[in-house]
Motif scaffolding. Structure first.
Motif, PDB file in Angstrom:
ATOM      1  N   VAL A 164      37.087  29.096  14.684  1.00 42.05           N
ATOM      2  CA  VAL A 164      38.289  28.280  14.866  1.00 42.05           C
ATOM      3  C   VAL A 164      37.945  26.789  14.919  1.00 42.05           C
ATOM      4  CG1 VAL A 164      40.184  27.735  16.436  1.00 42.05           C
ATOM      5  CG2 VAL A 164      39.595  30.113  15.980  1.00 42.05           C
ATOM      6  N   VAL A 165      36.949  26.424  15.720  1.00 38.22           N
ATOM      7  CA  VAL A 165      36.618  25.005  15.878  1.00 38.22           C
ATOM      8  C   VAL A 165      36.048  24.428  14.587  1.00 38.22           C
ATOM      9  CG1 VAL A 165      35.247  23.316  17.152  1.00 38.22           C
ATOM     10  CG2 VAL A 165      36.256  25.266  18.353  1.00 38.22           C
ATOM     11  N   SER A 166      35.139  25.150  13.951  1.00 42.56           N
ATOM     12  CA  SER A 166      34.533  24.638  12.714  1.00 42.56           C
ATOM     13  C   SER A 166      35.578  24.471  11.623  1.00 42.56           C
ATOM     14  CB  SER A 166      33.407  25.569  12.242  1.00 42.56           C
ATOM     15  OG  SER A 166      33.905  26.850  11.891  1.00 42.56           O
ATOM     16  N   SER A 217      29.095  19.319  22.846  1.00 43.02           N
ATOM     17  CA  SER A 217      27.750  18.955  22.395  1.00 43.02           C
ATOM     18  C   SER A 217      27.423  19.580  21.034  1.00 43.02           C
ATOM     19  CB  SER A 217      26.710  19.409  23.434  1.00 43.02           C
ATOM     20  OG  SER A 217      26.671  20.826  23.527  1.00 43.02           O
ATOM     21  N   ALA A 218      28.121  20.654  20.695  1.00 45.65           N
ATOM     22  CA  ALA A 218      27.858  21.346  19.424  1.00 45.65           C
ATOM     23  C   ALA A 218      28.782  20.889  18.308  1.00 45.65           C
ATOM     24  CB  ALA A 218      27.990  22.856  19.625  1.00 45.65           C
ATOM     25  N   LEU A 219      29.643  19.899  18.566  1.00 39.82           N
ATOM     26  CA  LEU A 219      30.610  19.467  17.556  1.00 39.82           C
ATOM     27  C   LEU A 219      29.963  19.060  16.220  1.00 39.82           C
ATOM     28  CD1 LEU A 219      33.328  17.516  19.581  1.00 39.82           C
ATOM     29  CD2 LEU A 219      33.537  19.736  18.433  1.00 39.82           C
ATOM     30  N   ALA A 235      27.220  20.211  14.835  1.00 42.73           N
ATOM     31  CA  ALA A 235      26.817  21.440  14.156  1.00 42.73           C
ATOM     32  C   ALA A 235      28.033  22.234  13.688  1.00 42.73           C
ATOM     33  CB  ALA A 235      25.959  22.304  15.087  1.00 42.73           C
ATOM     34  N   LEU A 236      29.076  22.265  14.498  1.00 42.10           N
ATOM     35  CA  LEU A 236      30.308  22.961  14.117  1.00 42.10           C
ATOM     36  C   LEU A 236      30.950  22.299  12.901  1.00 42.10           C
ATOM     37  CD1 LEU A 236      31.710  23.555  17.701  1.00 42.10           C
ATOM     38  CD2 LEU A 236      31.185  25.369  16.054  1.00 42.10           C
ATOM     39  N   ALA A 237      30.928  20.967  12.868  1.00 38.11           N
ATOM     40  CA  ALA A 237      31.474  20.246  11.725  1.00 38.11           C
ATOM     41  C   ALA A 237      30.676  20.556  10.465  1.00 38.11           C
ATOM     42  CB  ALA A 237      31.465  18.740  11.998  1.00 38.11           C
ATOM     43  N   PHE A 238      29.356  20.635  10.604  1.00 37.44           N
ATOM     44  CA  PHE A 238      28.518  20.960   9.446  1.00 37.44           C
ATOM     45  C   PHE A 238      28.874  22.340   8.897  1.00 37.44           C
ATOM     46  CE2 PHE A 238      24.866  23.342   7.838  1.00 37.44           C
ATOM     47  CZ  PHE A 238      24.543  22.572   6.727  1.00 37.44           C
ATOM     48  N   VAL A 239      29.021  23.311   9.786  1.00 37.08           N
ATOM     49  CA  VAL A 239      29.344  24.679   9.354  1.00 37.08           C
ATOM     50  C   VAL A 239      30.684  24.693   8.619  1.00 37.08           C
ATOM     51  CG1 VAL A 239      29.984  26.988  10.172  1.00 37.08           C
ATOM     52  CG2 VAL A 239      27.972  25.827  11.113  1.00 37.08           C
ATOM     53  N   GLY A 240      31.687  24.030   9.202  1.00 38.71           N
ATOM     54  CA  GLY A 240      33.000  24.014   8.577  1.00 38.71           C
ATOM     55  C   GLY A 240      33.019  23.301   7.240  1.00 38.71           C
ATOM     56  N   LEU A 241      32.370  22.146   7.163  1.00 37.46           N
ATOM     57  CA  LEU A 241      32.371  21.369   5.929  1.00 37.46           C
ATOM     58  C   LEU A 241      31.510  22.014   4.848  1.00 37.46           C
ATOM     59  CD1 LEU A 241      32.235  17.765   7.413  1.00 37.46           C
ATOM     60  CD2 LEU A 241      34.184  18.910   6.331  1.00 37.46           C
TER      61      LEU A 241
END
Length: 286
Positions: free
Chosen positions: A33-35, A211-213, A215-221
């Motif tokens: 969801v976050v990514s 703190s993981a934002l 990494a989460l952005a990388f996964v989503g993008l």
């Protein structure tokens, strides 16, 4: 086409690797969801900046369908992994490639003999790269059904994305719509999970998510970029070849785990990676 398809497998493989690491710290649904929400935010800016709203049309329903089917397939996959054994579930899920290949054949694509051989070798390599478990605990019938369901769902997403747009700006809009649907469906599933007593965060709570934002952005993008490059590869065609080359991402995930986590590849995984490479060369030469 080959470049776009291989870029798809690279990006999907890295996204899966990053997502797998993040699920060690927080629930898988939260990662999804976050990514995807972060990716949707970036795509929203791109859509506004490029004026992609003008490309809205009937083809967007393919993006909506992909956005609904994708999270459902992911949930089936995660549940199957939880039931295990993972050594059977993961390789079977890679059979998703059968769906877009079947669609391509149904639409009249006829690869040459060398390409057929390359498909067979590459798919076998992908399955073996997952490290199939050839002995040990039996597979529950429900786990098998969930795995096959997730494979069909993943394959359907690939087929739907290939039909979601005809232009680059239209592709931006289609990917944005898909991500919004991903967040809506995944968010609803997360809400239900929390209401049933499940956790929405890991041991570190919301601080861990903040703190993981990056990494989460990388996964989503990375996932968005993979979907986009696959849509371009499928449009250039043939879809049968593009789908097989794009499905090599489990090999990338396994190699990333070997290089970054120092995980040792089993002999069957090494053989699978070699077969996948051989299949790629056959497809490229065809």
């Amino acid at each position: 086409m080959i470049t776009y398809a291989l870029a798809t497998s690279l990006l999907w493989g890295l996204a899966d690797f990053g997502g797998g690491l993040l699920t060690r710290r927080m629930p898988a649904l939260t990662v999804v969801v976050v990514s995807q929400a972060l990716a949707a935010a970036v795509l929203g800016v791109v859509v506004v900046a490029t004026g992609a709203w003008s490309e809205a049309g009937d083809r967007l329903w393919f993006a909506v369908a992909a956005g609904v089917v994708g999270p459902a397939a992911m949930l089936c996959f995660y549940r199957a992994l939880a039931m295990g054994p993972m050594g059977v579930v993961s390789p079977l899920a890679s059979l998703a490639v059968v769906v877009p290949v079947g669609v391509g054949l149904a639409l009249g694509e006829r690869p040459g003999p060398g390409q057929y051989a390359g498909m067979a070798v590459a798919v076998a390599g992908v399955v073996l790269a997952g490290g199939p478990q050839l002995r040990g605990a039996p597979v529950q019938r429900r786990a098998l059904l969930l795995t096959l369901g997730s494979a069909v769902g993943f394959g359907a997403v690939m087929a739907l994305l290939a039909e979601a747009s005809t232009t680059v700006t239209g592709l931006f809009l289609a990917l944005f719509v898909q991500r919004v649907c991903n967040v809506a469906v995944g968010g609803a599933a997360l809400y239900v999970s929390v209401r049933r007593g499940g956790a929405a965060t890991g041991a570190e709570g919301t601080r861990g998510i903040r703190s993981a934002l990056p990494a989460l952005a990388f996964v989503g993008l990375a996932d968005v970029a993979a979907n986009g490059s696959y849509a371009l590869a499928a449009r250039i065609g043939p879809v049968t070849v593009a789908a097989v080359l794009a499905s090599l991402y489990p090999v990338v995930t396994a190699l990333a785990a070997r290089g970054m986590l120092r995980e040792r590849l089993r002999a069957v995984q090494t053989a699978g990676a070699g077969l996948a490479l051989a299949g790629t060369l056959l497809l490229a030469s065809g």
